[in-house]
Design a protein around this motif. Structure first.
Motif, PDB file in Angstrom:
ATOM      1  N   GLY A  85      13.111  -7.439  -4.999  1.00  0.00           N
ATOM      2  CA  GLY A  85      13.842  -6.318  -4.425  1.00  0.00           C
ATOM      3  C   GLY A  85      15.296  -6.642  -4.153  1.00  0.00           C
ATOM      4  O   GLY A  85      16.202  -5.863  -4.482  1.00  0.00           O
ATOM      5  N   ALA A  86      15.533  -7.801  -3.541  1.00  0.00           N
ATOM      6  CA  ALA A  86      16.897  -8.161  -3.141  1.00  0.00           C
ATOM      7  C   ALA A  86      17.757  -8.649  -4.302  1.00  0.00           C
ATOM      8  O   ALA A  86      18.965  -8.388  -4.338  1.00  0.00           O
ATOM      9  N   LEU A  87      17.134  -9.342  -5.260  1.00  0.00           N
ATOM     10  CA  LEU A  87      17.909 -10.008  -6.309  1.00  0.00           C
ATOM     11  C   LEU A  87      17.913  -9.282  -7.651  1.00  0.00           C
ATOM     12  O   LEU A  87      18.698  -9.632  -8.534  1.00  0.00           O
ATOM     13  N   ALA A  88      17.051  -8.272  -7.796  1.00  0.00           N
ATOM     14  CA  ALA A  88      16.978  -7.586  -9.083  1.00  0.00           C
ATOM     15  C   ALA A  88      16.981  -6.068  -8.929  1.00  0.00           C
ATOM     16  O   ALA A  88      17.943  -5.389  -9.296  1.00  0.00           O
ATOM     17  N   ILE A  89      15.919  -5.505  -8.361  1.00  0.00           N
ATOM     18  CA  ILE A  89      15.804  -4.048  -8.294  1.00  0.00           C
ATOM     19  C   ILE A  89      16.965  -3.430  -7.533  1.00  0.00           C
ATOM     20  O   ILE A  89      17.571  -2.448  -7.974  1.00  0.00           O
ATOM     21  N   TYR A  90      17.281  -4.001  -6.372  1.00  0.00           N
ATOM     22  CA  TYR A  90      18.363  -3.470  -5.531  1.00  0.00           C
ATOM     23  C   TYR A  90      19.480  -4.505  -5.376  1.00  0.00           C
ATOM     24  O   TYR A  90      20.036  -4.680  -4.303  1.00  0.00           O
ATOM     25  N   LYS A  91      19.801  -5.181  -6.462  1.00  0.00           N
ATOM     26  CA  LYS A  91      20.772  -6.275  -6.405  1.00  0.00           C
ATOM     27  C   LYS A  91      22.164  -5.811  -5.995  1.00  0.00           C
ATOM     28  O   LYS A  91      22.976  -6.620  -5.532  1.00  0.00           O
ATOM     29  N   ASP A  92      22.464  -4.535  -6.157  1.00  0.00           N
ATOM     30  CA  ASP A  92      23.791  -4.026  -5.799  1.00  0.00           C
ATOM     31  C   ASP A  92      23.877  -3.545  -4.351  1.00  0.00           C
ATOM     32  O   ASP A  92      24.929  -3.067  -3.912  1.00  0.00           O
ATOM     33  N   ILE A  93      22.769  -3.660  -3.626  1.00  0.00           N
ATOM     34  CA  ILE A  93      22.755  -3.215  -2.227  1.00  0.00           C
ATOM     35  C   ILE A  93      22.858  -4.430  -1.306  1.00  0.00           C
ATOM     36  O   ILE A  93      22.129  -5.414  -1.471  1.00  0.00           O
ATOM     37  N   ASP A  94      23.763  -4.371  -0.384  1.00  0.00           N
ATOM     38  CA  ASP A  94      23.922  -5.430   0.612  1.00  0.00           C
ATOM     39  C   ASP A  94      23.087  -5.055   1.830  1.00  0.00           C
ATOM     40  O   ASP A  94      23.534  -4.323   2.709  1.00  0.00           O
ATOM     41  N   PHE A  95      21.882  -5.565   1.885  1.00  0.00           N
ATOM     42  CA  PHE A  95      20.968  -5.197   2.959  1.00  0.00           C
ATOM     43  C   PHE A  95      21.416  -5.787   4.295  1.00  0.00           C
ATOM     44  O   PHE A  95      21.968  -6.892   4.365  1.00  0.00           O
ATOM     45  N   ASP A  96      21.155  -5.039   5.350  1.00  0.00           N
ATOM     46  CA  ASP A  96      21.428  -5.509   6.707  1.00  0.00           C
ATOM     47  C   ASP A  96      20.221  -6.186   7.334  1.00  0.00           C
ATOM     48  O   ASP A  96      20.361  -6.975   8.276  1.00  0.00           O
ATOM     49  N   LEU A  97      19.016  -5.869   6.807  1.00  0.00           N
ATOM     50  CA  LEU A  97      17.803  -6.338   7.461  1.00  0.00           C
ATOM     51  C   LEU A  97      16.623  -6.242   6.495  1.00  0.00           C
ATOM     52  O   LEU A  97      16.568  -5.353   5.653  1.00  0.00           O
ATOM     53  N   VAL A  98      15.696  -7.181   6.635  1.00  0.00           N
ATOM     54  CA  VAL A  98      14.407  -7.123   5.950  1.00  0.00           C
ATOM     55  C   VAL A  98      13.321  -6.987   7.013  1.00  0.00           C
ATOM     56  O   VAL A  98      13.328  -7.717   8.012  1.00  0.00           O
ATOM     57  N   ILE A  99      12.411  -6.047   6.809  1.00  0.00           N
ATOM     58  CA  ILE A  99      11.259  -5.902   7.710  1.00  0.00           C
ATOM     59  C   ILE A  99       9.988  -5.915   6.880  1.00  0.00           C
ATOM     60  O   ILE A  99       9.890  -5.238   5.857  1.00  0.00           O
ATOM     61  N   SER A 100       8.997  -6.669   7.338  1.00  0.00           N
ATOM     62  CA  SER A 100       7.704  -6.738   6.672  1.00  0.00           C
ATOM     63  C   SER A 100       6.624  -6.202   7.614  1.00  0.00           C
ATOM     64  O   SER A 100       6.520  -6.629   8.756  1.00  0.00           O
ATOM     65  N   GLY A 101       5.823  -5.257   7.112  1.00  0.00           N
ATOM     66  CA  GLY A 101       4.769  -4.668   7.937  1.00  0.00           C
ATOM     67  C   GLY A 101       4.649  -3.160   7.682  1.00  0.00           C
ATOM     68  O   GLY A 101       5.171  -2.663   6.700  1.00  0.00           O
ATOM     69  N   ILE A 102       4.002  -2.476   8.544  1.00  0.00           N
ATOM     70  CA  ILE A 102       3.308  -2.930   9.733  1.00  0.00           C
ATOM     71  C   ILE A 102       1.955  -3.487   9.294  1.00  0.00           C
ATOM     72  O   ILE A 102       1.176  -2.803   8.631  1.00  0.00           O
ATOM     73  N   ASN A 103       1.683  -4.738   9.655  1.00  0.00           N
ATOM     74  CA  ASN A 103       0.457  -5.379   9.212  1.00  0.00           C
ATOM     75  C   ASN A 103      -0.754  -4.864   9.973  1.00  0.00           C
ATOM     76  O   ASN A 103      -0.687  -4.573  11.163  1.00  0.00           O
ATOM     77  N   ARG A 104      -1.864  -4.829   9.267  1.00  0.00           N
ATOM     78  CA  ARG A 104      -3.160  -4.488   9.880  1.00  0.00           C
ATOM     79  C   ARG A 104      -3.779  -5.769  10.419  1.00  0.00           C
ATOM     80  O   ARG A 104      -4.321  -6.577   9.677  1.00  0.00           O
ATOM     81  N   GLY A 105      -3.660  -5.987  11.720  1.00  0.00           N
ATOM     82  CA  GLY A 105      -4.169  -7.197  12.342  1.00  0.00           C
ATOM     83  C   GLY A 105      -3.052  -8.098  12.810  1.00  0.00           C
ATOM     84  O   GLY A 105      -1.931  -8.054  12.292  1.00  0.00           O
ATOM     85  N   ALA A 106      -3.365  -8.929  13.785  1.00  0.00           N
ATOM     86  CA  ALA A 106      -2.365  -9.807  14.394  1.00  0.00           C
ATOM     87  C   ALA A 106      -1.944 -10.924  13.449  1.00  0.00           C
ATOM     88  O   ALA A 106      -2.682 -11.315  12.538  1.00  0.00           O
ATOM     89  N   ASN A 107      -0.745 -11.439  13.682  1.00  0.00           N
ATOM     90  CA  ASN A 107      -0.263 -12.641  13.010  1.00  0.00           C
ATOM     91  C   ASN A 107       0.296 -13.577  14.070  1.00  0.00           C
ATOM     92  O   ASN A 107       1.509 -13.604  14.329  1.00  0.00           O
ATOM     93  N   MET A 108      -0.611 -14.332  14.690  1.00  0.00           N
ATOM     94  CA  MET A 108      -0.246 -15.237  15.765  1.00  0.00           C
ATOM     95  C   MET A 108      -0.834 -16.613  15.488  1.00  0.00           C
ATOM     96  O   MET A 108      -1.794 -16.746  14.723  1.00  0.00           O
ATOM     97  N   GLY A 109      -0.288 -17.648  16.124  1.00  0.00           N
ATOM     98  CA  GLY A 109      -0.808 -18.985  15.921  1.00  0.00           C
ATOM     99  C   GLY A 109      -0.754 -19.395  14.464  1.00  0.00           C
ATOM    100  O   GLY A 109       0.238 -19.201  13.772  1.00  0.00           O
ATOM    101  N   THR A 110      -1.852 -19.958  13.962  1.00  0.00           N
ATOM    102  CA  THR A 110      -1.871 -20.440  12.578  1.00  0.00           C
ATOM    103  C   THR A 110      -1.916 -19.309  11.550  1.00  0.00           C
ATOM    104  O   THR A 110      -1.759 -19.567  10.350  1.00  0.00           O
ATOM    105  N   ASP A 111      -2.115 -18.067  12.005  1.00  0.00           N
ATOM    106  CA  ASP A 111      -2.048 -16.935  11.071  1.00  0.00           C
ATOM    107  C   ASP A 111      -0.760 -16.955  10.263  1.00  0.00           C
ATOM    108  O   ASP A 111      -0.742 -16.547   9.096  1.00  0.00           O
ATOM    109  N   ILE A 112       0.326 -17.394  10.881  1.00  0.00           N
ATOM    110  CA  ILE A 112       1.620 -17.282  10.211  1.00  0.00           C
ATOM    111  C   ILE A 112       1.693 -18.142   8.958  1.00  0.00           C
ATOM    112  O   ILE A 112       2.488 -17.858   8.055  1.00  0.00           O
TER     113      ILE A 112
END
Length: 252
Positions: free
Chosen positions: A78-105
């Motif tokens: 997304g950042a380097l090819a599809i939208y390579k001409d866009i200077d993104f301010d932020l990347v967000i991943s989610g909203i995940n189904r289920g927690a991501n804590m401890g060793t989940d990460i």
């Protein structure tokens, strides 16, 4: 802001749609996500096969690009090819189904997509609803809006991701935000052995959650008390505390 979004539950998962709906009210949103669920793929990337990106429409409107790769692949592509001409301010991943804590990460494709954003040079956030069976994505969506109103994402340090875990309760029951550390929450794994019709053994991995790190600044401690947990994660994994001790043992 211009925000690139991905996940590991797949482009048709309800969590990413809710996140898009909340963010696009005040921001430009661009979605590049796996074509199918890629949960627990960690930070895997595709290097020996080509990647396809296909436009996806929902209700006859363009929604985003579906990629036949991992969550980390989606951010790279997304950042380097599809939208390579866009200077993104932020990347967000989610909203995940289920927690991501401890060793989940370590296993989480959701967190890995956000960390890939940090590697690529963007401030990034991973967001998860801490319930697998019936997650309240709307609560997590509003939490992200509230968080973006509280912080300046430009001040998130380089190579750093904010890992956000949201209690599965209505938004008016959320007690607030707590900055936490990654806990030692983990899994006690075991395998259920079965036999197929031809006599061959196969295995299902199962396990139970071990939560024995209930100090006040741990991630799950505050999530269990109905606070949003925010843990700053670094791309780099060096155990700095042990580093100096090891130097004294080996080099001196």
């Amino acid at each position: 802001m211009k925000i690139l979004i991905s996940n590991d539950d797949g482009i048709m998962a309800p969590g990413i749609s809710v996140l898009k709906n909340y963010l696009e009210k005040d921001h430009e949103v661009y979605i590049v996500a796996p074509d199918v669920e890629r949960s627990a793929t960690g930070h895997a990337i595709t290097i020996r096969n080509p990647l396809w990106a296909k436009k996806v429409e929902i209700n006859q409107e363009f929604f985003g690009y579906a990629v036949n790769g991992t969550p980390a692949d989606c951010i790279k592509l997304g950042a380097l090819a599809i939208y390579k001409d866009i200077d993104f301010d932020l990347v967000i991943s989610g909203i995940n189904r289920g927690a991501n804590m401890g060793t989940d990460i370590l296993y989480s494709g959701t967190v890995s997509a956000a960390l890939e954003g940090a590697i690529t040079g963007y401030p990034s956030i991973a967001v998860s609803s801490a319930e697998f069976n019936d997650p309240m994505f709307e609560t997590a969506g509003q939490v992200i809006i509230d968080l973006l109103n509280k912080i300046d994402v430009k001040k998130i340090p380089e190579f750093t991701t904010l890992n956000v875990n949201v209690p599965n309760i209505p938004i008016d029951e959320i007690k607030g935000f707590k900055v936490t550390r990654q806990s030692t929450r983990r899994y006690e794994d075991y395998f259920d052995e079965r036999t197929d019709p031809y006599g061959n053994s196969y295995y299902w991995m199962l396990g139970k959650i071990v939560e024995d790190d209930d100090t006040e600044n741990s991630d799950y401690h505050y999530v269990n008390k109905n606070y949003v947990s925010i843990t700053p994660l670094s791309v780099f994994l060096t155990n700095k505390e042990y580093l100096d001790k090891l130097i004294r043992v080996i080099e001196e």
